[in-house]
Design an enzyme around this catalytic site. Structure first.
Site, short mmCIF file in Angstrom:
data_model
loop_
_atom_site.label_atom_id
_atom_site.label_comp_id
_atom_site.label_asym_id
_atom_site.label_seq_id
_atom_site.Cartn_x
_atom_site.Cartn_y
_atom_site.Cartn_z
N SER A 130 70.51 30.98 20.97
CA SER A 130 70.84 31.33 22.38
C SER A 130 72.40 31.17 22.49
CB SER A 130 69.92 31.06 23.23
OG SER A 130 70.05 29.57 23.48
N ASN A 142 65.03 21.06 28.32
CA ASN A 142 64.19 21.85 29.41
C ASN A 142 64.85 21.58 30.61
OD1 ASN A 142 62.61 22.78 27.27
ND2 ASN A 142 60.82 21.90 28.15
N THR A 188 73.53 62.94 60.10
CA THR A 188 72.09 62.59 59.89
C THR A 188 71.65 63.82 59.05
OG1 THR A 188 71.15 63.67 61.58
CG2 THR A 188 72.13 61.60 61.95
N HIS A 189 70.77 63.47 58.02
CA HIS A 189 70.30 64.50 57.11
C HIS A 189 71.44 65.07 56.42
CE1 HIS A 189 66.46 63.94 59.19
NE2 HIS A 189 67.12 63.70 60.16
N SER A 244 90.61 65.01 34.17
CA SER A 244 89.60 65.55 32.96
C SER A 244 90.30 66.17 31.88
CB SER A 244 88.96 66.84 33.81
OG SER A 244 88.46 67.73 32.72
N LYS A 254 91.56 68.36 37.76
CA LYS A 254 90.80 67.48 38.33
C LYS A 254 91.24 66.15 38.69
CE LYS A 254 86.69 67.78 38.66
NZ LYS A 254 85.76 67.56 37.55
N ASN A 258 89.38 63.00 39.55
CA ASN A 258 87.76 62.35 39.53
C ASN A 258 87.61 61.10 40.25
OD1 ASN A 258 86.61 64.55 38.44
ND2 ASN A 258 87.02 63.84 36.28
N GLU A 279 82.09 56.51 41.21
CA GLU A 279 80.88 56.94 40.64
C GLU A 279 80.24 55.79 39.67
OE1 GLU A 279 81.52 61.18 39.11
OE2 GLU A 279 83.18 60.39 39.19
N GLN A 290 64.27 31.50 28.37
CA GLN A 290 65.75 31.61 27.55
C GLN A 290 66.37 32.75 28.12
OE1 GLN A 290 66.56 29.75 23.98
NE2 GLN A 290 66.67 31.54 23.19
N LYS A 293 69.09 33.85 31.39
CA LYS A 293 70.74 33.87 31.46
C LYS A 293 71.30 35.03 31.03
CE LYS A 293 70.05 30.12 29.06
NZ LYS A 293 68.86 29.65 29.41
N1 ARG Z 1 68.26 27.49 24.90
C1 ARG Z 1 67.11 27.02 25.66
C2 ARG Z 1 67.05 27.91 26.95
O1 ARG Z 1 67.97 28.22 27.54
C3 ARG Z 1 67.08 25.78 26.06
C4 ARG Z 1 65.66 25.27 26.16
C5 ARG Z 1 64.78 24.87 24.77
N2 ARG Z 1 63.95 23.94 24.92
C6 ARG Z 1 63.05 23.89 24.03
N3 ARG Z 1 62.27 22.88 24.33
N4 ARG Z 1 62.92 24.39 22.91
O2 ARG Z 1 66.03 27.98 27.65
#
Ligand code: ARG
Length: 475
Positions: free
Chosen positions: A32, A126, A171-172, A293, A299, A301, A306, A338, A341
């Site tokens: 990751s 964790n 409205t509408h 365009s 144009k 735009n 948008e 994971q 993120k």
């Molecule tokens: N890269 C992991 C995450 O973002 C970290 C946690 C991983 N924990 C584990 N016990 N393998 O969730």
């Protein structure tokens, strides 16, 4: 990913396996770092706090704490220059680490030596991942608040310049009643204010320290979590270790609030796209916010608006993604988490791209007050005629029917509502000519009659403008 020397990569785990190393495709899926490298600052901060906590718990000697802290200081500097500064998207180079937590630990080991391996005591990735992500989110929320206030400020500035200009309220999407242009601009300030309040609200539940929860059951080292909380600037300490490592409600809340912001931006964008069309002709975007365009030389735009409308699709998708991610997960940390993120970063990045561009487009657009006044034809006064009849003693239902017949009469003669001959009007209702004379002053008088709080009278709009100005000034 072994380096060119063939050396095994730095790992936070592995001794229980007979064969070292994941299959390349499993490694690629598992890694990751390419996503969570953005947490490097927060990781280093949490790392320094953890070293101090271990020092106080007697796991690290005072000089070891100092060695780690000095190493983290050097690392922060070198990472900042390697990352190239600028936004939080600038990250140190990818040297194949599994994730940002592995990167931090390897780099501390390189800088501070064997003491780094003692840092692992009493915690897990964790609680680390949750801690770093919460710290990052708190910062992102501050940035979003400022961006939202920036767009509000642009809308307020336009409102200040358009208090005496009129347009039809729709409205509408049918012409309904005249309103001040400022009133329309301000109608888009309040949804953004509710967004700011939602983000502020989410902040309270984001500001909770997970560090010290360990992998699942709480740290085996009796660290002072209250001191960790204060040191890292959280408001509260998580009350349950299992919940602490599995809780991503804060991600869901922020992403859901971002989705609603996206919806609000898409509605503002849609108004602007319509108003910038030749059919309305109320708005002209500045050249710096208009595109051309490749085929049609004429144009002009409204791409910024948008794209604001289009990007809201991703935000809505992110909100769905995070809920689906969390649904049905067992208690505690699961690797699924994971994925939190990429979703959160996408939502925050999308808003950070859209909000300043929309603020610029709004700040620099030109409102054509003559065009929007021309659109305020006499039909917009139909409700005012009915109100005048009510003041003369008719029930509103009666008045509504009389004016309905007047509208039909005007339409059949191709005339405006106020241009129906007086004797014909009198035949519909003897009080009608007087009611028509009352509204003959036109839409400017109509808006002025609505003095209720939140209405369109000059005084009411100026009060609203004051309140909106205060929202922007306070930020
Ligand atoms: N890269 C992991 C995450 O973002 C970290 C946690 C991983 N924990 C584990 N016990 N393998 O969730």
């Amino acid at each position: 990913v072994p380096d060119s020397s063939g050396r095994a990569p730095y790992r936070l785990w592995g001794a229980r396996f007979e064969r070292g190393g994941l299959a390349p495709e499993a490694e690629a899926l598992n890694r990751s770092f390419p996503v969570d490298a953005r947490l490097w600052r927060e990781e280093l901060e949490a790392e320094a706090a953890w070293a101090e906590a271990l020092g106080m718990a007697g796991v690290l000697a005072p000089e070891e704490v100092e060695r780690v802290r000095a190493a983290i200081g050097r690392l922060a500097e070198s990472a900042a220059s390697a990352a190239g500064g600028g936004t939080d998207r600038a990250v140190p180079p990818d040297e194949g680490d599994e994730d940002v937590h592995t990167w931090v630990e390897r780099r501390i080991a390189e800088e501070a030596g064997a003491v780094a391996s003692k840092m692992r005591a009493g915690r897990s990735r964790n609680d680390r991942a949750a801690t770093a992500l919460r710290l990052w989110t708190l910062r992102a929320l501050d940035g979003l608040d400022a961006e939202l206030a920036g767009l509000q400020a642009a809308l307020v500035a336009q409102a200040e310049a358009t208090v005496d200009a009129l347009l039809p309220a729709y409205t509408h999407l049918q012409r309904a009643q005249p309103v001040r242009v400022a009133h329309w601009f301000l109608s888009h300030v309040w949804p953004l204010q509710r967004d700011r309040e939602r983000f502020r609200d989410a902040r309270a539940r984001t500001s909770v320290l997970p560090l010290g929860a360990g992998a699942a059951a709480g740290s085996g080292i009796p660290v002072d979590r209250e001191r960790l909380r204060a040191r890292l600037g959280f408001d509260r300490v998580s009350p349950n270790s299992l919940d602490a490592v599995g809780d991503r409600d804060f991600v869901a809340e922020v992403v859901a609030a971002a989705a609603l912001t996206g919806v609000h931006l898409s509605r503002l964008a849609e108004d602007l796209v319509l108003f910038a069309s030749a059919e309305f002709g109320f708005v002209r975007f500045d050249d710096a916010y208009s595109t051309g365009s490749s085929l049609l030389p004429q144009k002009r735009n409204p791409d910024v608006a948008e794209l604001a409308r289009g990007k809201s699709a991703r935000l809505v998708g992110d909100a769905a993604a995070v809920l689906v991610l969390l649904k049905g997960l067992p208690a505690g940390y699961q690797k699924d988490l994971q994925e939190d993120k990429a979703i959160l970063f996408d939502a925050v990045d999308t808003l950070r791209a859209v909000l300043p561009a929309m603020a610029g487009a709004v700040r620099t657009l030109r409102w054509d007050a003559e065009a929007s006044a021309r659109a305020c034809d006499a039909s917009l006064l139909a409700a005012d005629v009915a109100d005048a009849l009510v003041r003369g003693g008719r029930s509103f239902a009666e008045a509504h029917a009389v004016v309905g017949r007047l509208v039909r009469e005007a339409e059949s003669r191709g005339a405006g509502l106020l241009d129906v001959p007086a004797e014909l009007a009198a035949a519909l209702d003897p009080a009608l000519p007087a009611a028509l004379a009352e509204v003959a002053a036109g839409p400017a008088r109509s808006v002025e009659r609505r003095t209720v709080e939140g209405g369109t009278a000059r005084e009411a709009v100026l009060r609203q403008l004051d309140a909106a100005r205060a929202l922007v000034a306070r930020s």
